[in-house]
Design a protein around this motif. Structure first.
Motif: not given
Length: 241
Positions: A7-33
């Motif tokens: 649920l985005a309200h301010s764009t920069e914070g939401a974009a950082l959260c999105f990236r960080a969430f996906c990066q957790e997956g890359f680190a733990e689930l495998g490349p691109h996942d």
């Protein structure tokens, strides 16, 4: 795995959260996942007059519409990477369409786990003057410390004139560092970066105090929820105890 709605309200914070969430997956689930994730954003301009008028019910209605759209997109739960928005989300009202993690509870849990006892709070003027973090920290026996009047004005002006627009200057970094130093002199043992754009300005190595990065902590909690490592949330908006 569960489908996350952001649920985005301010764009920069939401974009950082999105990236960080996906990066957790890359680190733990495998490349691109990563678990499925959908981001919905109603422009903050729709809500700013209501923030200035302290009409939090109107803001809640806008945020609720965004949660409804996330539900229709198939999300199982939501996070809102905007600390100030939780002032509206905490209001009594009809249940939100999805259960969600509360960002202040995530930050307070980490502060307690780290053993902090007095934490400086940096965010918008609405948040620094409001009850969200004093309540969340008090539940762990932690004191929330708010910057002085002039420092609060500096922080708020920088957030809305620079940070939410993706502008991060050395001048602002010096101002925030000096404010954190003043909080340290008042006995704080950590600082909570609880405007989700502030971690883009103040990194751990630039801070005179240990930092609690609300954006990345929320992303990590969302990842743990989506992968079943954290209990599924039950909060559908409304007052927190």
């Amino acid at each position: 795995m569960k489908h996350l709605g952001i649920l985005a309200h301010s764009t920069e914070g939401a974009a950082l959260c999105f990236r960080a969430f996906c990066q957790e997956g890359f680190a733990e689930l495998g490349p691109h996942d990563h678990p499925d994730v959908t981001l919905d954003c109603i422009a903050m301009a729709r809500s700013m007059p209501a923030w200035d008028a302290a009409d939090h019910q109107a803001i809640r209605a806008t945020l609720a519409a965004s949660v409804q759209r996330l539900a229709r997109a198939g999300a199982d739960f939501f996070v809102c990477p905007d600390n100030t928005a939780h002032m509206a989300l905490e209001l009594p009202g009809e249940d939100l369409a999805l259960p969600g993690l509360h960002i202040a509870d995530v930050v307070a849990d980490q502060a307690a786990a780290d053993g902090h006892r007095r934490v400086g709070v940096l965010g918008t003027r609405y948040l620094m003057d409001g009850p969200v973090y004093p309540r969340a920290f008090a539940g762990h026996g932690i004191q929330a410390e708010i910057p002085g009047d002039e420092d609060r004005r500096t922080i708020n002006h920088t957030i809305f004139s620079e940070l939410v627009n993706g502008v991060f200057t050395e001048s602002a970094r010096r101002d925030f560092t000096a404010i954190i130093e003043r909080l340290a002199a008042r006995g704080c043992d950590a600082v909570a970066l609880v405007c989700t754009e502030i971690p883009l300005l103040i990194t751990p190595d630039a801070s005179p105090l240990p930092t609690l990065d609300s954006t990345r902590l929320l992303a990590r909690a969302a990842f743990d929820t989506a992968t079943g490592r954290r209990p599924f949330p039950t909060w559908h908006g409304g007052p927190k105890p």
